[in-house]
Design a protein around this motif. Sequence first.
Motif, PDB file in Angstrom:
ATOM      1  N   UNK A 100      90.925  18.755  79.537  1.00  0.00           N
ATOM      2  CA  UNK A 100      90.061  19.630  80.309  1.00  0.00           C
ATOM      3  C   UNK A 100      88.708  18.961  80.522  1.00  0.00           C
ATOM      4  N   UNK A 101      88.141  19.200  81.669  1.00  0.00           N
ATOM      5  CA  UNK A 101      86.825  18.672  81.973  1.00  0.00           C
ATOM      6  C   UNK A 101      85.767  19.466  81.208  1.00  0.00           C
ATOM      7  N   UNK A 102      84.835  18.749  80.577  1.00  0.00           N
ATOM      8  CA  UNK A 102      83.772  19.394  79.816  1.00  0.00           C
ATOM      9  C   UNK A 102      82.851  20.177  80.747  1.00  0.00           C
ATOM     10  N   UNK A 103      82.584  21.428  80.402  1.00  0.00           N
ATOM     11  CA  UNK A 103      81.705  22.288  81.197  1.00  0.00           C
ATOM     12  C   UNK A 103      80.337  22.290  80.521  1.00  0.00           C
ATOM     13  N   UNK A 104      79.374  21.586  81.130  1.00  0.00           N
ATOM     14  CA  UNK A 104      78.057  21.415  80.511  1.00  0.00           C
ATOM     15  C   UNK A 104      77.208  22.677  80.593  1.00  0.00           C
ATOM     16  N   UNK A 105      77.460  23.525  81.589  1.00  0.00           N
ATOM     17  CA  UNK A 105      76.689  24.755  81.755  1.00  0.00           C
ATOM     18  C   UNK A 105      77.665  25.934  81.804  1.00  0.00           C
ATOM     19  N   UNK A 106      78.203  26.325  80.652  1.00  0.00           N
ATOM     20  CA  UNK A 106      79.319  27.279  80.629  1.00  0.00           C
ATOM     21  C   UNK A 106      78.983  28.685  81.097  1.00  0.00           C
ATOM     22  N   UNK A 107      77.706  29.096  81.034  1.00  0.00           N
ATOM     23  CA  UNK A 107      77.345  30.463  81.421  1.00  0.00           C
ATOM     24  C   UNK A 107      76.693  30.535  82.797  1.00  0.00           C
ATOM     25  N   UNK A 108      76.812  29.468  83.567  1.00  0.00           N
ATOM     26  CA  UNK A 108      76.207  29.417  84.902  1.00  0.00           C
ATOM     27  C   UNK A 108      76.745  30.545  85.775  1.00  0.00           C
ATOM     28  N   UNK A 109      75.838  31.184  86.514  1.00  0.00           N
ATOM     29  CA  UNK A 109      76.240  32.266  87.404  1.00  0.00           C
ATOM     30  C   UNK A 109      76.064  33.651  86.812  1.00  0.00           C
ATOM     31  N   UNK A 110      75.802  33.730  85.512  1.00  0.00           N
ATOM     32  CA  UNK A 110      75.560  35.016  84.859  1.00  0.00           C
ATOM     33  C   UNK A 110      74.057  35.231  84.707  1.00  0.00           C
ATOM     34  N   UNK A 111      73.576  36.418  85.059  1.00  0.00           N
ATOM     35  CA  UNK A 111      72.153  36.707  84.911  1.00  0.00           C
ATOM     36  C   UNK A 111      71.720  36.624  83.457  1.00  0.00           C
ATOM     37  N   UNK A 112      72.646  36.858  82.549  1.00  0.00           N
ATOM     38  CA  UNK A 112      72.340  36.850  81.115  1.00  0.00           C
ATOM     39  C   UNK A 112      72.433  35.449  80.507  1.00  0.00           C
ATOM     40  N   UNK A 113      72.536  34.416  81.339  1.00  0.00           N
ATOM     41  CA  UNK A 113      72.726  33.051  80.824  1.00  0.00           C
ATOM     42  C   UNK A 113      71.702  32.654  79.769  1.00  0.00           C
ATOM     43  N   UNK A 114      70.384  32.785  79.995  1.00  0.00           N
ATOM     44  CA  UNK A 114      69.431  32.390  78.948  1.00  0.00           C
ATOM     45  C   UNK A 114      69.623  33.165  77.647  1.00  0.00           C
ATOM     46  N   UNK A 115      69.915  34.455  77.766  1.00  0.00           N
ATOM     47  CA  UNK A 115      70.100  35.279  76.564  1.00  0.00           C
ATOM     48  C   UNK A 115      71.350  34.856  75.804  1.00  0.00           C
ATOM     49  N   UNK A 116      72.423  34.576  76.526  1.00  0.00           N
ATOM     50  CA  UNK A 116      73.661  34.138  75.882  1.00  0.00           C
ATOM     51  C   UNK A 116      73.437  32.845  75.098  1.00  0.00           C
ATOM     52  N   UNK A 117      72.687  31.936  75.680  1.00  0.00           N
ATOM     53  CA  UNK A 117      72.411  30.660  75.011  1.00  0.00           C
ATOM     54  C   UNK A 117      71.576  30.885  73.759  1.00  0.00           C
ATOM     55  N   UNK A 118      70.539  31.720  73.863  1.00  0.00           N
ATOM     56  CA  UNK A 118      69.695  31.993  72.702  1.00  0.00           C
ATOM     57  C   UNK A 118      70.509  32.633  71.580  1.00  0.00           C
ATOM     58  N   UNK A 119      71.338  33.617  71.916  1.00  0.00           N
ATOM     59  CA  UNK A 119      72.132  34.310  70.907  1.00  0.00           C
ATOM     60  C   UNK A 119      73.164  33.395  70.265  1.00  0.00           C
ATOM     61  N   UNK A 120      73.642  32.432  71.020  1.00  0.00           N
ATOM     62  CA  UNK A 120      74.628  31.506  70.446  1.00  0.00           C
ATOM     63  C   UNK A 120      73.981  30.424  69.600  1.00  0.00           C
ATOM     64  N   UNK A 121      72.787  29.983  69.993  1.00  0.00           N
ATOM     65  CA  UNK A 121      72.224  28.788  69.376  1.00  0.00           C
ATOM     66  C   UNK A 121      71.260  29.041  68.224  1.00  0.00           C
ATOM     67  N   UNK A 178      73.483  23.945  76.416  1.00  0.00           N
ATOM     68  CA  UNK A 178      74.447  24.453  77.402  1.00  0.00           C
ATOM     69  C   UNK A 178      73.919  24.401  78.829  1.00  0.00           C
ATOM     70  N   UNK A 179      73.265  23.286  79.168  1.00  0.00           N
ATOM     71  CA  UNK A 179      72.854  23.032  80.538  1.00  0.00           C
ATOM     72  C   UNK A 179      71.463  23.495  80.893  1.00  0.00           C
ATOM     73  N   UNK A 180      70.782  24.195  79.990  1.00  0.00           N
ATOM     74  CA  UNK A 180      69.422  24.642  80.263  1.00  0.00           C
ATOM     75  C   UNK A 180      68.443  24.010  79.273  1.00  0.00           C
TER      76      UNK A 180
END
Length: 286
Positions: free
Chosen positions: A16-37, A226-228
């Motif tokens: 599978x191709x690595x997805x560098x920005x997995x939450x792209x397109x979601x308005x909650x992208x910054x929040x998802x990254x913060x909660x994961x990291x 995650x791309x940001x």
Amino acid sequence: MGKASRKKNKPPKVREKFVAQPFEGLAAEPELIALREFVPSATAKLSLVDGDRDVTLATVLPMAAAAFVRTDGEVFLGLQVQTRSSDISRDLGRALRWALDAKPGDVLSVPDTTSPSTEGERLQDLLVADAELDVTMHENFDWWLPEDTEPGSDVKLSLERANEAIMPTERLGPGSYWVLAGEKAHLRWVRPEPENALLQALARLSAAGQLGLGEGSRYAGSFRAHGLLVPVWDLDTEAHAREWEEPAKQLGARLDEALASLEDTPLDAGERRARDGLIGRQLTLR
């Protein structure tokens, strides 16, 4: 059976191709990254495209599970897990689909990271794209259990270890968190802008002496997640987290102005030097 036959019957490897920005397109992208990291204990309700089932997104679940259904029927999806594939969004989408069909008491220890990808299984396919996350911060992980529930030995041990590892954290705004990490306090801010544009805006503020949050603060650098880009400021540990809420809001307004100005005014020589300096200040979280 010969070697040739065994090799012929061996299932093909999934590449599978690595997805560098997995939450792209979601308005909650910054929040998802913060909660994961880096956010230790927080939850948020998810807005699903289909169905009226309530699902709670969580930073960490017992024993770092991918998902579980609590004995009272509440469904939880975990962000911080031990195993990942080339596409975190797909891992989470698969865990979410599992949770929606699971029964009270069921636990998904790890997400499916080996099956070939199919249509409609990423978070972008399952969540309302423009929905923000209403994050609830917690001082511990007691929310893992329904009220008046005595945990089993494994969950109790996992709960104790998780509570001991929590770094005090408060949310200052979307994707923006105050974190007390040992003897240092930081503002970690996941920004939604493309990295190059954000670096230019930060450089413009730096050259103008406007990159700080006031007395007791210092721009420390940034890291990618995650791309940001996630800029980080060191903060005075003697100041309460809430004392930085207004300075952070003002800094956000200055950043928005700097980003808008880039459309008409490119960086000058001094701002380009400032940008080069910012690029050299990359951090590694430990």
